[in-house]
Design a protein around this motif. Sequence first.
Motif, PDB file in Angstrom:
ATOM      1  N   MET A 135       0.825  -1.214   0.000  1.00 34.62           N
ATOM      2  CA  MET A 135       0.000   0.000   0.000  1.00 34.62           C
ATOM      3  C   MET A 135       0.858   1.263   0.000  1.00 34.62           C
ATOM      4  SD  MET A 135      -2.950  -1.320   2.648  1.00 34.62           S
ATOM      5  CE  MET A 135      -3.963   0.162   2.657  1.00 34.62           C
ATOM      6  N   GLU A 136       2.054   1.161   0.569  1.00 32.91           N
ATOM      7  CA  GLU A 136       2.956   2.309   0.599  1.00 32.91           C
ATOM      8  C   GLU A 136       3.851   2.387  -0.638  1.00 32.91           C
ATOM      9  OE1 GLU A 136       3.126   4.860   2.778  1.00 32.91           O
ATOM     10  OE2 GLU A 136       1.300   4.037   3.674  1.00 32.91           O
ATOM     11  N   GLN A 168      -1.436   5.707  -5.778  1.00 36.75           N
ATOM     12  CA  GLN A 168      -1.805   5.358  -4.404  1.00 36.75           C
ATOM     13  C   GLN A 168      -3.050   4.475  -4.382  1.00 36.75           C
ATOM     14  OE1 GLN A 168      -1.941   9.480  -3.000  1.00 36.75           O
ATOM     15  NE2 GLN A 168      -0.288   9.014  -1.552  1.00 36.75           N
ATOM     16  N   VAL A 169      -4.011   4.788  -5.243  1.00 34.07           N
ATOM     17  CA  VAL A 169      -5.214   3.966  -5.325  1.00 34.07           C
ATOM     18  C   VAL A 169      -4.864   2.576  -5.841  1.00 34.07           C
ATOM     19  CG1 VAL A 169      -7.443   3.691  -6.486  1.00 34.07           C
ATOM     20  CG2 VAL A 169      -6.763   5.933  -5.584  1.00 34.07           C
ATOM     21  N   TYR A 170      -4.035   2.518  -6.863  1.00 31.24           N
ATOM     22  CA  TYR A 170      -3.592   1.234  -7.419  1.00 31.24           C
ATOM     23  C   TYR A 170      -2.888   0.396  -6.354  1.00 31.24           C
ATOM     24  CZ  TYR A 170      -0.644  -1.955 -10.195  1.00 31.24           C
ATOM     25  OH  TYR A 170      -0.007  -3.060 -10.700  1.00 31.24           O
ATOM     26  N   TRP A 188      -9.411  -5.445  -8.652  1.00 32.32           N
ATOM     27  CA  TRP A 188      -8.265  -5.014  -9.457  1.00 32.32           C
ATOM     28  C   TRP A 188      -8.597  -3.737 -10.206  1.00 32.32           C
ATOM     29  CZ3 TRP A 188      -3.545  -6.310  -8.604  1.00 32.32           C
ATOM     30  CH2 TRP A 188      -2.539  -5.926  -9.510  1.00 32.32           C
ATOM     31  N   VAL A 189      -7.578  -2.881 -10.289  1.00 30.92           N
ATOM     32  CA  VAL A 189      -7.658  -1.691 -11.137  1.00 30.92           C
ATOM     33  C   VAL A 189      -6.353  -1.585 -11.913  1.00 30.92           C
ATOM     34  CG1 VAL A 189      -9.193  -0.447  -9.542  1.00 30.92           C
ATOM     35  CG2 VAL A 189      -6.699  -0.119  -9.390  1.00 30.92           C
ATOM     36  N   LYS A 206      -8.551   2.397 -14.043  1.00 30.05           N
ATOM     37  CA  LYS A 206      -9.670   1.668 -14.654  1.00 30.05           C
ATOM     38  C   LYS A 206     -10.041   0.496 -13.745  1.00 30.05           C
ATOM     39  CE  LYS A 206      -9.655   0.510 -19.086  1.00 30.05           C
ATOM     40  NZ  LYS A 206      -9.364  -0.289 -20.321  1.00 30.05           N
ATOM     41  N   ILE A 207     -11.293   0.452 -13.316  1.00 30.25           N
ATOM     42  CA  ILE A 207     -11.790  -0.688 -12.544  1.00 30.25           C
ATOM     43  C   ILE A 207     -12.007  -1.848 -13.508  1.00 30.25           C
ATOM     44  CG2 ILE A 207     -13.660  -1.565 -11.099  1.00 30.25           C
ATOM     45  CD1 ILE A 207     -14.175   1.337 -10.199  1.00 30.25           C
TER      46      ILE A 207
END
Length: 316
Positions: A128-129, A222-224, A249-250, A283-284
């Motif tokens: 996540m980081e 960050q979202v990815y 997943w994105v 993209k989702i």
Amino acid sequence: MKDVRILFMGTPDFAVPSLEALAAKGYQVVAAVTQPDRPVGRKRVLTPPPVKEAALRIGIPVLQPEKIKAEEALAEVLALEPDLIVTAAYGQILPKRLLDAPRYGCINVHASLLPKYRGGAPIHKAIMEGETESGVTIMYMVEALDAGDMLSRVVVPIDERDTAGMLFDKLAASGAKLLVETVPKLLAGEIVPEPQDHEAATYAPTLKREDERVDWSRDARQVYNQVRGLNPWPVAFTTYGGKVWKLWWVEMQAEDGQLAKPGTIVAREEDGLIVACGSGAVKITELQPEGKKRMSARDFLRGAGSGIEIGTKVGE
């Protein structure tokens, strides 16, 4: 030194390779201490922890105290007279009496490069980081959280597309290998413990529900990283029309630029929905709408999501 009495303490899948490695090397594992069986899934089926299943398969006795600090549980464990205690994601804090009991001490297989990411969620946190490497540290256990002197460590690269599950498997295997390399050196007195730099410590506390919610004001990377860092458990989520979407997943579409207000669906393609972030867009491509199974965005948009329009927002 194979006659040394080792007590193993661990609970999830991460700990299983370490237990198996000790047994395969011929060490005398006198018992495996693990958490009690817990209800799992929607049907709340009582399920044994992975370490229990592995220990019984190998032929190692299993203890499952509800609280290791309870006097009865502590007495039962101490009666085994362990020379060395090995822990790996056990899930409970060990009392000082237990830490002080073995003549070779109590060591822990921790899934990070200490002093970075002390705590219960180091694997999730590393991804996540946006870290490019993680690893395993074997350390002496002390009463403070993951603060003991280090005995050995190994670096494990994090691939750009690694999920928490993938890194989990890498670190479990690397930790088991490091453990069976470290134990004989420890027993022979060949290791000089290295104190941690406590001022450099960072923390990865156990995840909370709010850690799973996507904040679309953050940038696309960050979202990815959040989505892959929470895959396959507990899974990132957002909302649409008051309903929860789990995001499995994105894909990053753009890293820079403000395409629209964060959370706005800016494009609809056959294989997914492109959502604006604070900077860039993702993209989702795989999701799980509330009350439904995990599915590709392609299938979702052909069915229940067919009416979703460009310009509407997620996360509200």
